[in-house]
Write a protein that holds these residues in place. Sequence first.
Motif, PDB file in Angstrom:
ATOM      1  N   ILE A  60       0.864  -1.179   0.000  1.00  0.00           N
ATOM      2  CA  ILE A  60       0.000   0.000   0.000  1.00  0.00           C
ATOM      3  C   ILE A  60       0.899   1.228   0.000  1.00  0.00           C
ATOM      4  O   ILE A  60       1.875   1.294   0.759  1.00  0.00           O
ATOM      5  N   GLY A  61       0.582   2.198  -0.864  1.00  0.00           N
ATOM      6  CA  GLY A  61       1.417   3.384  -0.970  1.00  0.00           C
ATOM      7  C   GLY A  61       0.615   4.628  -1.270  1.00  0.00           C
ATOM      8  O   GLY A  61      -0.573   4.707  -0.944  1.00  0.00           O
ATOM      9  N   ARG A  62       1.273   5.576  -1.941  1.00  0.00           N
ATOM     10  CA  ARG A  62       0.673   6.890  -2.180  1.00  0.00           C
ATOM     11  C   ARG A  62       1.039   7.403  -3.571  1.00  0.00           C
ATOM     12  O   ARG A  62       1.972   6.910  -4.192  1.00  0.00           O
ATOM     13  N   THR A  63       0.298   8.407  -3.996  1.00  0.00           N
ATOM     14  CA  THR A  63       0.624   9.082  -5.246  1.00  0.00           C
ATOM     15  C   THR A  63       1.764  10.070  -5.001  1.00  0.00           C
ATOM     16  O   THR A  63       1.957  10.557  -3.889  1.00  0.00           O
ATOM     17  N   VAL A  64       2.528  10.360  -6.059  1.00  0.00           N
ATOM     18  CA  VAL A  64       3.618  11.329  -6.011  1.00  0.00           C
ATOM     19  C   VAL A  64       3.354  12.362  -7.100  1.00  0.00           C
ATOM     20  O   VAL A  64       3.084  11.986  -8.246  1.00  0.00           O
ATOM     21  N   HIS A  65       3.424  13.644  -6.729  1.00  0.00           N
ATOM     22  CA  HIS A  65       3.103  14.738  -7.649  1.00  0.00           C
ATOM     23  C   HIS A  65       4.189  15.807  -7.642  1.00  0.00           C
ATOM     24  O   HIS A  65       4.931  15.924  -6.678  1.00  0.00           O
ATOM     25  N   THR A  66       4.189  16.612  -8.711  1.00  0.00           N
ATOM     26  CA  THR A  66       4.920  17.868  -8.647  1.00  0.00           C
ATOM     27  C   THR A  66       4.061  18.797  -7.801  1.00  0.00           C
ATOM     28  O   THR A  66       2.867  18.540  -7.594  1.00  0.00           O
ATOM     29  N   ILE A  67       4.650  19.861  -7.318  1.00  0.00           N
ATOM     30  CA  ILE A  67       3.921  20.833  -6.510  1.00  0.00           C
ATOM     31  C   ILE A  67       3.733  22.107  -7.334  1.00  0.00           C
ATOM     32  O   ILE A  67       4.652  22.552  -8.029  1.00  0.00           O
ATOM     33  N   GLY A  68       2.541  22.697  -7.237  1.00  0.00           N
ATOM     34  CA  GLY A  68       2.211  23.896  -7.988  1.00  0.00           C
ATOM     35  C   GLY A  68       3.019  25.105  -7.556  1.00  0.00           C
ATOM     36  O   GLY A  68       3.799  25.058  -6.596  1.00  0.00           O
ATOM     37  N   ALA A  69       2.806  26.216  -8.249  1.00  0.00           N
ATOM     38  CA  ALA A  69       3.549  27.453  -8.011  1.00  0.00           C
ATOM     39  C   ALA A  69       3.367  27.988  -6.592  1.00  0.00           C
ATOM     40  O   ALA A  69       4.239  28.681  -6.077  1.00  0.00           O
ATOM     41  N   ASP A  70       2.263  27.631  -5.941  1.00  0.00           N
ATOM     42  CA  ASP A  70       2.030  28.116  -4.577  1.00  0.00           C
ATOM     43  C   ASP A  70       2.854  27.360  -3.539  1.00  0.00           C
ATOM     44  O   ASP A  70       2.874  27.695  -2.365  1.00  0.00           O
ATOM     45  N   GLY A  71       3.556  26.306  -3.981  1.00  0.00           N
ATOM     46  CA  GLY A  71       4.398  25.533  -3.079  1.00  0.00           C
ATOM     47  C   GLY A  71       3.651  24.544  -2.216  1.00  0.00           C
ATOM     48  O   GLY A  71       4.246  23.879  -1.371  1.00  0.00           O
ATOM     49  N   VAL A  72       2.344  24.392  -2.438  1.00  0.00           N
ATOM     50  CA  VAL A  72       1.520  23.519  -1.598  1.00  0.00           C
ATOM     51  C   VAL A  72       0.650  22.573  -2.424  1.00  0.00           C
ATOM     52  O   VAL A  72       0.574  21.387  -2.141  1.00  0.00           O
ATOM     53  N   THR A  73       0.007  23.093  -3.435  1.00  0.00           N
ATOM     54  CA  THR A  73      -0.994  22.353  -4.190  1.00  0.00           C
ATOM     55  C   THR A  73      -0.366  21.292  -5.099  1.00  0.00           C
ATOM     56  O   THR A  73       0.529  21.608  -5.885  1.00  0.00           O
ATOM     57  N   PRO A  74      -0.821  20.029  -4.978  1.00  0.00           N
ATOM     58  CA  PRO A  74      -0.325  18.993  -5.892  1.00  0.00           C
ATOM     59  C   PRO A  74      -0.681  19.348  -7.327  1.00  0.00           C
ATOM     60  O   PRO A  74      -1.762  19.858  -7.604  1.00  0.00           O
ATOM     61  N   SER A  75       0.221  19.070  -8.229  1.00  0.00           N
ATOM     62  CA  SER A  75       0.016  19.423  -9.626  1.00  0.00           C
ATOM     63  C   SER A  75       0.025  18.169 -10.484  1.00  0.00           C
ATOM     64  O   SER A  75      -0.835  17.320 -10.353  1.00  0.00           O
ATOM     65  N   HIS A  76       1.032  17.987 -11.288  1.00  0.00           N
ATOM     66  CA  HIS A  76       1.132  16.871 -12.238  1.00  0.00           C
ATOM     67  C   HIS A  76       1.472  15.562 -11.519  1.00  0.00           C
ATOM     68  O   HIS A  76       2.415  15.508 -10.739  1.00  0.00           O
ATOM     69  N   LEU A  77       0.720  14.493 -11.810  1.00  0.00           N
ATOM     70  CA  LEU A  77       1.002  13.175 -11.244  1.00  0.00           C
ATOM     71  C   LEU A  77       2.280  12.608 -11.859  1.00  0.00           C
ATOM     72  O   LEU A  77       2.403  12.498 -13.072  1.00  0.00           O
ATOM     73  N   LEU A  78       3.241  12.247 -10.996  1.00  0.00           N
ATOM     74  CA  LEU A  78       4.490  11.645 -11.457  1.00  0.00           C
ATOM     75  C   LEU A  78       4.432  10.123 -11.408  1.00  0.00           C
ATOM     76  O   LEU A  78       5.033   9.442 -12.220  1.00  0.00           O
ATOM     77  N   GLY A  79       3.707   9.601 -10.405  1.00  0.00           N
ATOM     78  CA  GLY A  79       3.619   8.155 -10.251  1.00  0.00           C
ATOM     79  C   GLY A  79       3.198   7.777  -8.847  1.00  0.00           C
ATOM     80  O   GLY A  79       2.474   8.523  -8.189  1.00  0.00           O
ATOM     81  N   TYR A  80       3.694   6.616  -8.387  1.00  0.00           N
ATOM     82  CA  TYR A  80       3.256   6.041  -7.115  1.00  0.00           C
ATOM     83  C   TYR A  80       4.476   5.545  -6.346  1.00  0.00           C
ATOM     84  O   TYR A  80       5.419   5.013  -6.936  1.00  0.00           O
ATOM     85  N   GLU A  81       4.427   5.688  -5.020  1.00  0.00           N
ATOM     86  CA  GLU A  81       5.527   5.242  -4.176  1.00  0.00           C
ATOM     87  C   GLU A  81       5.015   4.260  -3.134  1.00  0.00           C
ATOM     88  O   GLU A  81       3.977   4.488  -2.515  1.00  0.00           O
ATOM     89  N   PHE A  82       5.780   3.185  -2.962  1.00  0.00           N
ATOM     90  CA  PHE A  82       5.439   2.125  -2.016  1.00  0.00           C
ATOM     91  C   PHE A  82       6.680   1.776  -1.221  1.00  0.00           C
ATOM     92  O   PHE A  82       7.791   1.819  -1.752  1.00  0.00           O
ATOM     93  N   LYS A  83       6.498   1.406   0.038  1.00  0.00           N
ATOM     94  CA  LYS A  83       7.625   1.029   0.892  1.00  0.00           C
ATOM     95  C   LYS A  83       7.400  -0.373   1.436  1.00  0.00           C
ATOM     96  O   LYS A  83       6.293  -0.726   1.837  1.00  0.00           O
ATOM     97  N   ASN A  84       8.476  -1.155   1.452  1.00  0.00           N
ATOM     98  CA  ASN A  84       8.484  -2.481   2.059  1.00  0.00           C
ATOM     99  C   ASN A  84       9.763  -2.548   2.888  1.00  0.00           C
ATOM    100  O   ASN A  84      10.840  -2.789   2.346  1.00  0.00           O
ATOM    101  N   ARG A  85       9.623  -2.299   4.178  1.00  0.00           N
ATOM    102  CA  ARG A  85      10.777  -2.176   5.074  1.00  0.00           C
ATOM    103  C   ARG A  85      11.701  -1.101   4.543  1.00  0.00           C
ATOM    104  O   ARG A  85      11.311   0.045   4.444  1.00  0.00           O
ATOM    105  N   ASN A  86      12.924  -1.441   4.167  1.00  0.00           N
ATOM    106  CA  ASN A  86      13.861  -0.418   3.689  1.00  0.00           C
ATOM    107  C   ASN A  86      13.982  -0.388   2.163  1.00  0.00           C
ATOM    108  O   ASN A  86      14.918   0.189   1.620  1.00  0.00           O
ATOM    109  N   THR A  87      13.036  -1.003   1.480  1.00  0.00           N
ATOM    110  CA  THR A  87      13.004  -0.973   0.018  1.00  0.00           C
ATOM    111  C   THR A  87      11.872  -0.062  -0.439  1.00  0.00           C
ATOM    112  O   THR A  87      10.750  -0.156   0.055  1.00  0.00           O
ATOM    113  N   THR A  88      12.186   0.836  -1.366  1.00  0.00           N
ATOM    114  CA  THR A  88      11.201   1.746  -1.937  1.00  0.00           C
ATOM    115  C   THR A  88      10.938   1.354  -3.377  1.00  0.00           C
ATOM    116  O   THR A  88      11.868   1.109  -4.148  1.00  0.00           O
ATOM    117  N   TYR A  89       9.665   1.291  -3.720  1.00  0.00           N
ATOM    118  CA  TYR A  89       9.224   0.975  -5.075  1.00  0.00           C
ATOM    119  C   TYR A  89       8.605   2.242  -5.650  1.00  0.00           C
ATOM    120  O   TYR A  89       7.705   2.818  -5.045  1.00  0.00           O
TER     121      TYR A  89
END
Length: 115
Positions: A60-89
């Motif tokens: 189970i993981g989360r979406t990863v985005h660029t951040i908009g010009a305001d420095g807060v708002t999620p913008s373009h979807l880059l992909g998805y990140e998942f963690k399994n102990r010390n391995t990142t997918y």
Amino acid sequence: MRAMLIAFGLIAALVPSRADTLDTPSYSITIEGCAEYAVTCDDVRYVGTSKKTGKSITLIGRTVHTIGADGVTPSHLLGYEFKNRNTTYFVGEDGELLMTRGSRVLVEEKGVWDW
């Protein structure tokens, strides 16, 4: 305004979740669990199956985005990140599959999405 937010939440809950498959040379990966119109999501499911061994892993993981010009708002979807102990997918919208452990790259492949 509150009623509008509640109505939007109910509509979003009724929108079926996405399920897309990335096919790389070594893995078949299904990404599912978030509503199609969700901007961000912290409940994305990764089901990866090795083509060599047939073994699967579910994360189970989360979406990863660029951040908009305001420095807060999620913008373009880059992909998805998942963690399994010390391995990142990381599974990119561009078809990238990157598995890392610290600074060490375990797997780096390009694949094709079956939308």
